[in-house]
Design a protein around this motif. Sequence first.
Motif, PDB file in Angstrom:
ATOM      1  N   GLU A  78       0.888  -1.163   0.000  1.00 30.82           N
ATOM      2  CA  GLU A  78       0.000   0.000   0.000  1.00 30.82           C
ATOM      3  C   GLU A  78       0.928   1.215   0.000  1.00 30.82           C
ATOM      4  OE1 GLU A  78      -3.278   0.257  -0.080  1.00 30.82           O
ATOM      5  OE2 GLU A  78      -3.206   2.421   0.182  1.00 30.82           O
ATOM      6  N   ASP A  80       1.413   5.423  -0.638  1.00 28.37           N
ATOM      7  CA  ASP A  80       0.740   6.713  -0.831  1.00 28.37           C
ATOM      8  C   ASP A  80       1.612   7.865  -0.320  1.00 28.37           C
ATOM      9  OD1 ASP A  80      -1.223   8.479  -1.683  1.00 28.37           O
ATOM     10  OD2 ASP A  80      -2.802   7.643  -0.417  1.00 28.37           O
ATOM     11  N   SER A  83       0.302  13.133   2.716  1.00 26.70           N
ATOM     12  CA  SER A  83      -0.789  14.106   2.829  1.00 26.70           C
ATOM     13  C   SER A  83      -2.130  13.530   2.385  1.00 26.70           C
ATOM     14  CB  SER A  83      -0.458  15.363   2.013  1.00 26.70           C
ATOM     15  OG  SER A  83      -0.241  15.009   0.656  1.00 26.70           O
ATOM     16  N   GLU A  84      -2.127  12.422   1.669  1.00 30.03           N
ATOM     17  CA  GLU A  84      -3.366  11.711   1.343  1.00 30.03           C
ATOM     18  C   GLU A  84      -3.585  10.568   2.327  1.00 30.03           C
ATOM     19  OE1 GLU A  84      -5.816  12.276  -0.842  1.00 30.03           O
ATOM     20  OE2 GLU A  84      -4.788  14.162  -1.214  1.00 30.03           O
ATOM     21  N   PHE A  85      -2.544   9.816   2.539  1.00 26.09           N
ATOM     22  CA  PHE A  85      -2.642   8.610   3.370  1.00 26.09           C
ATOM     23  C   PHE A  85      -3.257   8.913   4.739  1.00 26.09           C
ATOM     24  CE2 PHE A  85      -0.895   5.833   6.619  1.00 26.09           C
ATOM     25  CZ  PHE A  85      -1.245   4.588   6.119  1.00 26.09           C
ATOM     26  N   ARG A  86      -2.795   9.981   5.354  1.00 25.64           N
ATOM     27  CA  ARG A  86      -3.193  10.253   6.739  1.00 25.64           C
ATOM     28  C   ARG A  86      -4.663  10.604   6.867  1.00 25.64           C
ATOM     29  NH1 ARG A  86      -1.185  16.350   8.164  1.00 25.64           N
ATOM     30  NH2 ARG A  86      -2.496  15.882   9.969  1.00 25.64           N
ATOM     31  N   TYR A  87      -5.281  11.005   5.766  1.00 28.07           N
ATOM     32  CA  TYR A  87      -6.705  11.365   5.828  1.00 28.07           C
ATOM     33  C   TYR A  87      -7.608  10.277   5.265  1.00 28.07           C
ATOM     34  CZ  TYR A  87      -4.732  15.993   6.724  1.00 28.07           C
ATOM     35  OH  TYR A  87      -4.024  17.040   7.256  1.00 28.07           O
ATOM     36  N   ARG A  88      -6.998   9.182   4.778  1.00 29.12           N
ATOM     37  CA  ARG A  88      -7.821   8.090   4.235  1.00 29.12           C
ATOM     38  C   ARG A  88      -8.176   7.115   5.355  1.00 29.12           C
ATOM     39  NH1 ARG A  88      -3.831   5.630   0.586  1.00 29.12           N
ATOM     40  NH2 ARG A  88      -5.316   3.937   0.464  1.00 29.12           N
ATOM     41  N   SER A  89      -9.256   6.366   5.120  1.00 27.25           N
ATOM     42  CA  SER A  89      -9.620   5.348   6.114  1.00 27.25           C
ATOM     43  C   SER A  89      -9.035   4.004   5.702  1.00 27.25           C
ATOM     44  CB  SER A  89     -11.140   5.245   6.214  1.00 27.25           C
ATOM     45  OG  SER A  89     -11.701   6.520   6.317  1.00 27.25           O
ATOM     46  N   THR A  90      -7.751   4.013   5.351  1.00 27.90           N
ATOM     47  CA  THR A  90      -7.106   2.766   4.945  1.00 27.90           C
ATOM     48  C   THR A  90      -7.228   1.735   6.060  1.00 27.90           C
ATOM     49  OG1 THR A  90      -5.412   4.244   4.155  1.00 27.90           O
ATOM     50  CG2 THR A  90      -4.968   1.876   3.927  1.00 27.90           C
ATOM     51  N   HIS A 116      -0.683   8.362  12.883  1.00 27.45           N
ATOM     52  CA  HIS A 116      -1.949   7.778  12.436  1.00 27.45           C
ATOM     53  C   HIS A 116      -1.922   6.241  12.501  1.00 27.45           C
ATOM     54  CE1 HIS A 116      -5.556   7.487   9.913  1.00 27.45           C
ATOM     55  NE2 HIS A 116      -4.900   6.697   9.089  1.00 27.45           N
TER      56      HIS A 116
END
Length: 364
Positions: A78, A80, A83-90, A116
């Motif tokens: 995975e 990313d 700045s995107e990863f931290r706001y996704r619900s991965t 996170h």
Amino acid sequence: DKGEHKHFMHKEIHEQPASLARVFGSLIDLQKGRLSGDLDKVDFSGVRRVVLVACGTAYYAASVAKYWFEEFADLPVELDVASEFRYRSTPLRDDDMAIFVSQSGETADTLAAVRHVKGRVRAVLAVVNVPTSSIAREADHVLEILAGPEIGVASTKAYVGQLALLAALALKAGKDNGLVGTDAETSLAVAMAALPRLVSETLSLEPMVQQVAATMVSARDTLFLGRGVLAPLAFEAALKLKEISYIHAEGYAAGELKHGPIALIDEHVPVIVFASSGPLFEKTISNVQEVIARGARVTLITDPQGAVLAKGIGDHMLIVPAVREELAPFVHSIVAQLLAYHVAVLKGTDVDQPRNLAKSVTVE
Ligand code: F6R
């Protein structure tokens, strides 16, 4: 101190045979032909997925590493930007290994991404150049790229150090999950240990790279192409050129060209192609033929066998030393750095302090 060099960036580019030897020396026991040292503290047994997060150039190093974790360790990755990863619900699992790559160890988004995932994965690894940094302090394990201080805002030796660390780490993952046997480990370890010498040979292409740079100074737009492990290298090459020369540059996976960007091509758009001889070579060359047919000026960067197979295609050719295909990014990146550097010098920009950029990005 820049010593004999006009810019820190130039000095740092030329330090790479030494900095690479240092980091591989910390990761490989050459006498035994085995991984060693710092990697012993990381255990991938039972790990089912790798999560790789970083920003900018460090993200492009992580992007190359995705190929290595798949190739050497058969692990899903995975990947990313922070700045995107931290706001996704991965979804995160306790059999995930999370790896954060940061030269400074202070990048705000990467640090937030560390926080996170902490406690929600098997372990948090920090691949950093500054072992006392915030990201290093918050990680479970710290792996140092040992590049030494990097002053130039555009990352060069840190990027290559990140590649070195991540290549050895992916090999360690393959070893821990039983995919890489002793012979394969030795053969890759020996190939990695030869890289400082091959990087040094690549540096001797500088006068020829300078000639190619001279043909790019007046360009408004440029395109960088690569396939496989050299696709993310093309993205990094484009980033390097745009940040220090202010020339618009885009990196593309060579096969994506016909899905849009080929519309940009004409004789005013220099196209730089990174291709090593190997299973993907023919495919890349047919992409090159497509752009040549649209009038593009092409520079092909390839190895000696690729040079033979390419039969003089394009306007310029730069021949890098032959190296195992998986490790090709190490030699190609040197050309990418020299190219960006010389275009910027010819344009007269402030190479070490490009406009609008900071060495360490501590805002989100
Ligand atoms: C580009 C460059 C930046 C950094 C990015 C992440 O040459 O230097 O893109 O790579 O800001 O910085 P670190 O690695 O310190 O987290």
